[in-house]
Structures are given as structure tokens and as C-alpha cells.
Design an enzyme around this catalytic site. Structure first.
Site, PDB file in Angstrom:
ATOM      1  N   ASP A  68       0.834  -1.200   0.000  1.00  0.00           N
ATOM      2  CA  ASP A  68       0.000   0.000   0.000  1.00  0.00           C
ATOM      3  C   ASP A  68       0.872   1.255   0.000  1.00  0.00           C
ATOM      4  O   ASP A  68       0.600   2.220  -0.728  1.00  0.00           O
ATOM      5  CB  ASP A  68      -0.910  -0.016   1.230  1.00  0.00           C
ATOM      6  CG  ASP A  68      -1.724   1.259   1.373  1.00  0.00           C
ATOM      7  OD1 ASP A  68      -2.614   1.491   0.546  1.00  0.00           O
ATOM      8  OD2 ASP A  68      -1.449   2.033   2.313  1.00  0.00           O
ATOM      9  N   GLU A 140      -2.210  -5.522  -3.417  1.00  0.00           N
ATOM     10  CA  GLU A 140      -1.232  -4.706  -2.699  1.00  0.00           C
ATOM     11  C   GLU A 140      -0.127  -5.575  -2.117  1.00  0.00           C
ATOM     12  O   GLU A 140       1.050  -5.184  -2.108  1.00  0.00           O
ATOM     13  CB  GLU A 140      -1.921  -3.912  -1.589  1.00  0.00           C
ATOM     14  CG  GLU A 140      -2.805  -2.788  -2.104  1.00  0.00           C
ATOM     15  CD  GLU A 140      -3.440  -1.983  -0.999  1.00  0.00           C
ATOM     16  OE1 GLU A 140      -3.624  -0.772  -1.182  1.00  0.00           O
ATOM     17  OE2 GLU A 140      -3.769  -2.571   0.065  1.00  0.00           O
TER      18      GLU A 140
END
Length: 248
Positions: A68, A140
Site C-alpha cells: 500500500d 497490494e
């Protein structure tokens, strides 16, 4: 990173079929891991890690956290360079539209990432493989795994290939309902509405089909895993039919 049996999740032997699947995903990603256990780790949902008594250390949650951050940096740099006239607030909104859960799940469809997820039995049975939150988290985590394995440039290459591609087309897709409304209102008031046409499948894996209508006339249809997604796809299909957007 040891479980109750004293073995770390990295020490779980890769079976032939599992290795083949991981290598297939590598081909779709366009990246070969030096440490393929990182890719398996990125695909391991907490439900399976818990079944194997590996806890949070065996799941992909930490890799998701890292991915992320990498994704935010890469996308921030990209839009900073490509949109020199946009103020900070607009850059933030633009970046958010490309890294939010629905956007990442949509991008993950390009490599059929959901097919490679490693889920616990309960999560598998309740449709976790089709759940956008799980798929986007895994996307992610894969980015985080590539970053650890190959560094920033390798991660950026993956992000550019699958997330920061076809910018204009995706911008239209992510905000298709708003753009369609604006397009139709150019010629006056538009009586635009969305109608749910069908709802199929078991509760944990439903498919919704919606139509977007103008003054009672159907413009296009869309199908998705939620009513919102079906409406978004219908709006995007209508924009294409009207010639307001073309796919990149």
C-alpha cells in the site's frame, strides 16, 4: 515466524502443482521472483494462515501494508509528473480513485488474481475468492512482495503495467455514473435512472445485472458482483455506446 509445530510458513514445501500455479502467475505479472515464497506469502489470506496456526505472520497482511505504501508513492510520483497543473487537492482525489479497493480489484482482473488466492476452507466456501476487499488486499501484497524481491523499480514497473495504464479509460470507468450524467445534461435535463434487471447465484456469490435508462429507454446494461458495480459497468457501457469514451 514459527507456527505451533515449530515450522515457519516459508518452510512449507512447495508442491509441484502449487509451484506451477505460482510460475503461471509470474508469467502474467511479467516478473520472476528470486524468492518465490514471497509470492506465495502475498497470496496467503489470514483465513488459511489461521488454519495452519501461523497467525498474522503467515498471512499477507504485512505485505499488504508495505505494498500500500509503495503503491501510494509510485502513484503520487506518477500523477505529480503527468498532471503538472493539478493542485494538491485534485491530485489527492485522482490518486485515490486509482488505489481504492474497487479500482485495485478491477485491475487485478487483468491477471485473474483471484484464481491464485490461498484461502482457508471457510473463506473459500463463503465466496472469499470473489470478494473485492480480499482481491484488492492481495494485489497490494503482491506489490509489496515484488518490492522486497526486486526493489522499487520492479514494483513501479508492475504498478505501471497493471494499475497506472489506460489512465483516461479508467478515469471514465471509475466515475462513469457522474460522467454519464454530465454528458446527458449538456442538452438539458436528463431523466436518468438505473434499474436492477436480475439477481442470480447463491448469497455469497451473487451476480447483479442493471440497466441504465434515459427517459424510460434503456441505454446499456452491466453485470457485477454488487448493485453498485453493475450500475457502474452499465454507465461505462452507455458512455462507450454514445461515443463519449473509447477503451485504451
Amino acid at each position: 515466524m514459527e507456527n505451533k509445530s515449530g515450522r515457519s510458513f516459508k518452510e512449507r514445501a512447495l508442491g509441484g502443482a502449487e509451484r506451477e500455479q505460482l510460475q503461471e502467475l509470474e508469467e502474467r505479472l511479467g516478473y520472476s521472483f528470486r524468492d518465490i515464497s514471497l509470492l506465495r506469502h502475498a497470496l496467503t489470506h489470514s483465513s488459511l494462515a489461521n488454519e495452519l496456526h501461523e497467525g498474522h505472520e503467515g498471512s499477507n497482511e504485512r505485505l499488504e501494508f508495505l505494498g500500500d505504501a509503495v503503491l501510494e508513492l509510485v502513484s503520487s510520483e506518477y500523477f505529480f509528473r503527468t498532471e503538472p497543473k493539478l493542485p494538491e487537492g485534485d491530485l489527492t482525489k485522482l490518486r485515490a480513485s486509482f488505489v481504492c479497493e474497487p479500482a485495485l480489484a478491477y485491475c487485478a482482473e487483468q491477471i485473474s488474481l483471484n484464481e491464485y488466492l490461498l484461502l482457508g476452507k471457510g473463506e473459500e466456501q463463503t465466496g472469499g475468492r470473489q470478494r473485492p476487499s480480499i482481491v484488492s488486499d492481495a494485489m497490494e501484497a503482491v506489490i509489496g512482495a515484488i518490492y522486497l524481491d526486486g526493489g522499487y523499480d520492479a514494483a513501479r514497473s508492475c504498478i505501471n503495467r497493471f494499475i497506472l495504464n489506460d489512465i483516461e479509460g479508467k478515469r471514465c470507468f471509475y466515475d462513469a455514473k457522474t460522467i454519464l450524467q454530465e454528458e446527458l445534461q449538456r442538452d438539458g435535463d436528463a431523466a436518468l435512472c438505473y434499474v436492477l434487471l436480475s439477481e442470480e447465484g447463491p448469497d455469497h456469490r451473487k451476480l447483479f445485472t442493471s440497466a441504465v435508462c434515459l427517459d424510460g429507454k434503456e441505454l446499456a446494461r452491466g453485470t457485477g458482483g454488487s448493485k453498485k458495480q453493475a450500475e457502474q459497468k452499465a454507465a461505462y457501457a452507455a458512455l462507450k455506446a454514445l461515443g463519449a469514451v473509447t477503451e485504451g
